[in-house]
Write a protein that holds these residues in place. Structure first.
Motif, PDB file in Angstrom:
ATOM      1  N   VAL A 145       0.867  -1.177   0.000  1.00  0.00           N
ATOM      2  CA  VAL A 145       0.000   0.000   0.000  1.00  0.00           C
ATOM      3  C   VAL A 145       0.906   1.230   0.000  1.00  0.00           C
ATOM      4  O   VAL A 145       1.390   1.649   1.057  1.00  0.00           O
ATOM      5  CB  VAL A 145      -0.911   0.012   1.255  1.00  0.00           C
ATOM      6  N   PRO A 146       1.181   1.807  -1.182  1.00  0.00           N
ATOM      7  CA  PRO A 146       2.106   2.947  -1.210  1.00  0.00           C
ATOM      8  C   PRO A 146       1.470   4.204  -0.609  1.00  0.00           C
ATOM      9  O   PRO A 146       0.287   4.463  -0.829  1.00  0.00           O
ATOM     10  CB  PRO A 146       2.379   3.141  -2.708  1.00  0.00           C
ATOM     11  N   THR A 147       2.269   4.940   0.149  1.00  0.00           N
ATOM     12  CA  THR A 147       1.779   6.198   0.734  1.00  0.00           C
ATOM     13  C   THR A 147       2.563   7.393   0.211  1.00  0.00           C
ATOM     14  O   THR A 147       2.379   8.509   0.670  1.00  0.00           O
ATOM     15  CB  THR A 147       1.874   6.155   2.274  1.00  0.00           C
ATOM     16  N   THR A 148       3.496   7.146  -0.720  1.00  0.00           N
ATOM     17  CA  THR A 148       4.155   8.228  -1.449  1.00  0.00           C
ATOM     18  C   THR A 148       3.851   7.978  -2.931  1.00  0.00           C
ATOM     19  O   THR A 148       3.543   6.848  -3.314  1.00  0.00           O
ATOM     20  CB  THR A 148       5.689   8.208  -1.260  1.00  0.00           C
ATOM     21  N   ALA A 149       3.959   9.030  -3.739  1.00  0.00           N
ATOM     22  CA  ALA A 149       3.738   8.859  -5.180  1.00  0.00           C
ATOM     23  C   ALA A 149       5.076   9.038  -5.864  1.00  0.00           C
ATOM     24  O   ALA A 149       5.432  10.148  -6.268  1.00  0.00           O
ATOM     25  CB  ALA A 149       2.719   9.875  -5.692  1.00  0.00           C
ATOM     26  N   GLY A 150       5.861   7.960  -5.922  1.00  0.00           N
ATOM     27  CA  GLY A 150       7.201   8.110  -6.472  1.00  0.00           C
ATOM     28  C   GLY A 150       7.867   6.838  -6.903  1.00  0.00           C
ATOM     29  O   GLY A 150       8.052   6.610  -8.100  1.00  0.00           O
ATOM     30  N   THR A 151       8.191   5.967  -5.950  1.00  0.00           N
ATOM     31  CA  THR A 151       9.107   4.877  -6.284  1.00  0.00           C
ATOM     32  C   THR A 151       8.484   3.843  -7.222  1.00  0.00           C
ATOM     33  O   THR A 151       9.194   3.181  -7.967  1.00  0.00           O
ATOM     34  CB  THR A 151       9.568   4.118  -5.019  1.00  0.00           C
ATOM     35  N   GLY A 152       7.160   3.676  -7.138  1.00  0.00           N
ATOM     36  CA  GLY A 152       6.544   2.589  -7.908  1.00  0.00           C
ATOM     37  C   GLY A 152       6.932   1.230  -7.348  1.00  0.00           C
ATOM     38  O   GLY A 152       6.735   0.201  -8.001  1.00  0.00           O
ATOM     39  N   SER A 153       7.465   1.185  -6.120  1.00  0.00           N
ATOM     40  CA  SER A 153       7.931  -0.087  -5.554  1.00  0.00           C
ATOM     41  C   SER A 153       6.816  -1.119  -5.481  1.00  0.00           C
ATOM     42  O   SER A 153       7.081  -2.321  -5.496  1.00  0.00           O
ATOM     43  CB  SER A 153       8.541   0.155  -4.169  1.00  0.00           C
ATOM     44  N   GLU A 154       5.553  -0.631  -5.445  1.00  0.00           N
ATOM     45  CA  GLU A 154       4.424  -1.574  -5.420  1.00  0.00           C
ATOM     46  C   GLU A 154       4.344  -2.374  -6.715  1.00  0.00           C
ATOM     47  O   GLU A 154       3.632  -3.384  -6.771  1.00  0.00           O
ATOM     48  CB  GLU A 154       3.105  -0.819  -5.161  1.00  0.00           C
ATOM     49  N   THR A 155       5.056  -1.938  -7.758  1.00  0.00           N
ATOM     50  CA  THR A 155       5.007  -2.637  -9.053  1.00  0.00           C
ATOM     51  C   THR A 155       6.301  -3.381  -9.376  1.00  0.00           C
ATOM     52  O   THR A 155       6.323  -4.150 -10.339  1.00  0.00           O
ATOM     53  CB  THR A 155       4.790  -1.648 -10.223  1.00  0.00           C
ATOM     54  N   THR A 156       7.384  -3.120  -8.651  1.00  0.00           N
ATOM     55  CA  THR A 156       8.702  -3.576  -9.124  1.00  0.00           C
ATOM     56  C   THR A 156       9.231  -4.782  -8.345  1.00  0.00           C
ATOM     57  O   THR A 156       8.847  -5.013  -7.203  1.00  0.00           O
ATOM     58  CB  THR A 156       9.781  -2.467  -9.019  1.00  0.00           C
ATOM     59  N   GLY A 157      10.169  -5.460  -8.970  1.00  0.00           N
ATOM     60  CA  GLY A 157      10.878  -6.551  -8.323  1.00  0.00           C
ATOM     61  C   GLY A 157      12.227  -6.074  -7.814  1.00  0.00           C
ATOM     62  O   GLY A 157      13.248  -6.716  -8.061  1.00  0.00           O
ATOM     63  N   VAL A 158      12.230  -4.952  -7.114  1.00  0.00           N
ATOM     64  CA  VAL A 158      13.480  -4.349  -6.670  1.00  0.00           C
ATOM     65  C   VAL A 158      13.349  -3.949  -5.203  1.00  0.00           C
ATOM     66  O   VAL A 158      12.284  -3.501  -4.782  1.00  0.00           O
ATOM     67  CB  VAL A 158      13.780  -3.074  -7.504  1.00  0.00           C
ATOM     68  N   ALA A 159      14.417  -4.134  -4.430  1.00  0.00           N
ATOM     69  CA  ALA A 159      14.459  -3.652  -3.045  1.00  0.00           C
ATOM     70  C   ALA A 159      15.828  -3.011  -2.833  1.00  0.00           C
ATOM     71  O   ALA A 159      16.855  -3.665  -3.021  1.00  0.00           O
ATOM     72  CB  ALA A 159      14.243  -4.802  -2.070  1.00  0.00           C
ATOM     73  N   ILE A 160      15.825  -1.731  -2.457  1.00  0.00           N
ATOM     74  CA  ILE A 160      17.078  -0.961  -2.385  1.00  0.00           C
ATOM     75  C   ILE A 160      17.457  -0.726  -0.923  1.00  0.00           C
ATOM     76  O   ILE A 160      16.592  -0.424  -0.102  1.00  0.00           O
ATOM     77  CB  ILE A 160      16.887   0.419  -3.070  1.00  0.00           C
ATOM     78  N   PHE A 161      18.755  -0.845  -0.618  1.00  0.00           N
ATOM     79  CA  PHE A 161      19.213  -0.519   0.741  1.00  0.00           C
ATOM     80  C   PHE A 161      20.573   0.162   0.687  1.00  0.00           C
ATOM     81  O   PHE A 161      21.275   0.119  -0.327  1.00  0.00           O
ATOM     82  CB  PHE A 161      19.281  -1.794   1.610  1.00  0.00           C
ATOM     83  N   ASP A 162      20.889   0.790   1.803  1.00  0.00           N
ATOM     84  CA  ASP A 162      22.157   1.473   1.958  1.00  0.00           C
ATOM     85  C   ASP A 162      23.118   0.500   2.631  1.00  0.00           C
ATOM     86  O   ASP A 162      22.841   0.045   3.747  1.00  0.00           O
ATOM     87  CB  ASP A 162      21.884   2.691   2.873  1.00  0.00           C
ATOM     88  N   TYR A 163      24.197   0.165   1.958  1.00  0.00           N
ATOM     89  CA  TYR A 163      25.213  -0.716   2.552  1.00  0.00           C
ATOM     90  C   TYR A 163      26.149   0.202   3.324  1.00  0.00           C
ATOM     91  O   TYR A 163      27.059   0.812   2.750  1.00  0.00           O
ATOM     92  CB  TYR A 163      25.909  -1.479   1.429  1.00  0.00           C
ATOM     93  N   VAL A 164      25.881   0.297   4.625  1.00  0.00           N
ATOM     94  CA  VAL A 164      26.462   1.376   5.435  1.00  0.00           C
ATOM     95  C   VAL A 164      27.985   1.333   5.434  1.00  0.00           C
ATOM     96  O   VAL A 164      28.645   2.348   5.252  1.00  0.00           O
ATOM     97  CB  VAL A 164      25.877   1.317   6.866  1.00  0.00           C
TER      98      VAL A 164
END
Ligand SMILES: NC(=O)c1ccc[n+]([C@@H]2O[C@H](COP(=O)([O-])OP(=O)(O)OC[C@H]3O[C@@H](n4cnc5c(N)ncnc54)[C@H](O)[C@@H]3O)[C@@H](O)[C@H]2O)c1
Length: 427
Positions: A145-164
């Protein structure tokens, strides 16, 4: 022997339901999926917002057992992904719900992945930072359930993280990561602060423009097996359609959604634009502005953006990408001037008199127009970088092969150095 080129592209469908007020249906969807015990991954800032209440109420009304997980990071890290994965592994869930922006949805994808197909954390992470192993099989149901209008993550097969440790962003990309269903409801973005609406909305511009101008799918090497054909496979005739429509919608509605958060039509159209761009870039990819954004976000020192309620310095994702975009389009335009002009036109520029040699400048000016309208900082210098940082920014970009390889024009160390120099101050 020259490498054999790919001859195919694959359009992996996303399952999206779009409509105002539909968040309350989520409990019924879980019943229909035969879910009994769900991990509810929610942005902690939203638990007491209307979207949090609606989701919790719908789960309770439909007798769905659930556990709330909200110990996540805005712009997730390897540690925050692992914490969510540990909770998922211990919890024995049969389904997942994500309520929030890209940070939250991506965290839920990671929790689902590592609890369904346990593995060393870096096995699935994009090479060369991780091993880039394909995900071996389908995951459990995830409703986003997206609450921002930007990433489109609700549609994609991608998960992004910061490798600290490496001060770099990277991710996991595979079609199996796609949510089972995206519930796209404009009631859920009403509370977005304008600066967040701007930063996240500019991500839509970047996704659409980069997927449209990316190297074509048939210039990439042929994979040995279909499972190895990347989701980011290059521009292709189907993704192109989604990209152009997303640019048109963004150009019309983002300035309105930014100026007036109560503009229902603008918010709804921006959510639609984000999902449309997501379906396009999720099957095509992004290139240099995203590749360059990962060290810009990862090496941040003191920048505290407006509108973001976080306890750490950050450059919001959409801003870290758009700051590189004017320089990049000037650089890449010669590879395909027609596409750069078509992109500018979809963004509302008059290109009737523009020659191919002007394509980069025309598109850069149009992007800058939106950056200025939306109050974006004027270049990397305005978010805390100096020219002394450029060698490290370049070194942070070079390993981002998954996206930089899709640039329509190759960019090595010298080219990236010039692009970062040009992005220090933009207008
Ligand atoms: N998976 C993908 O395909 C994909 C694509 C692009 C970006 N990303 C990643 O997504 C992350 C960024 O996600 P994002 O831009 O959606 O923002 P976000 O999830 O990081 O949230 C941004 C801020 O907005 C707040 N917020 C979110 N929704 C709100 C609402 N309705 N009302 C009030 N405040 C709200 C959050 O609490 C946070 O402070 C980055 O890590 C980025 O790399 C993922």
């Amino acid at each position: 022997m020259p490498t054999e080129r790919d001859t195919a592209f694959q359009m992996a469908a996303s399952n999206i339901r779009f409509g105002r007020g539909i968040t309350r249906e989520i409990g019924m969807d879980l019943v229909d999926l035969k879910a009994r015990r769900t991990m509810l991954v929610i942005d902690p800032a939203l638990r007491d917002h209307p979207v949090g209440h609606t989701v919790l109420e719908s789960l309770k009304q439909n007798d769905i057992g659930f556990e709330v997980f909200d110990d996540l990071s805005i712009e997730p890290t390897d540690a925050s992904f692992k914490a969510a994965a540990d909770c998922a592994t211990q919890g024995g869930f049969d389904s997942f719900v994500a309520v929030g922006g890209g940070s939250t949805i991506d965290t839920a994808k990671a929790a689902n992945l590592y609890s369904t197909h346990p593995s060393d954390f870096f096995d699935y992470v994009n090479a060369p930072i991780g091993l880039g192993h394909p995900i071996p099989g389908p995951l459990k149901p995830l409703i986003a359930v997206p609450t921002t209008a930007g990433t489109g993550s609700e549609t994609t097969g991608v998960a992004i993280f910061d490798y600290v440790e490496k001060k770099a962003k990277t991710g996991i990309a595979h079609r199996y990561l796609k949510p089972t269903l995206g519930i796209v409801d404009s009631d859920n973005t009403r509370t977005l602060p304008p600066a967040v609406a701007a930063a996240t909305g500019l991500d839509v511009l970047s996704h659409a423009l980069e997927s449209y101008t990316a190297m074509p799918f048939d210039e990439r090497p042929m994979p040995a097996r279909p499972l190895e054909r990347p989701a980011y496979q290059g521009s292709n005739p189907v993704s192109d359609i989604w990209a152009i429509r997303a640019l048109e919608l963004m150009a019309e509605f983002l300035p309105r959604a930014y100026a007036d958060p109560s503009d229902e039509e603008a918010r709804a159209q921006m959510l639609l634009a984000a999902a449309i761009a997501g379906i396009g870039f999720g099957n095509a990819g992004v290139h240099l502005p995203h590749g360059m954004s990962y060290p810009v976000a990862g090496m941040v020192r003191g920048h505290r953006p407006d509108g973001y309620v976080v306890d750490h310095a950050m450059v919001p994702h959409g801003i870290s990408v758009i700051l590189n975009t004017p320089a990049v389009v000037r650089f890449t335009a010669s590879a395909n001037p027609e596409r750069h002009l078509r992109g500018a036109e979809a963004l509302g520029a008059d290109v009737s008199d523009a020659s191919p040699s002007e394509a980069g400048e025309v598109l850069a000016e149009r992007v800058i127009h939106f950056m200025r309208t939306l109050g974006v900082p004027n270049g990397l210098a305005a978010v805390g970088y100096t020219t002394d940082d450029i060698p490290a920014l370049v070194q942070g970009t070079l390993p981002q092969h998954r996206v930089t390889k899709l640039s329509p024009r190759p960019a090595g160390e010298a080219e990236l150095t010039s692009l970062f120099e040009e992005s220090m101050t933009i207008w």
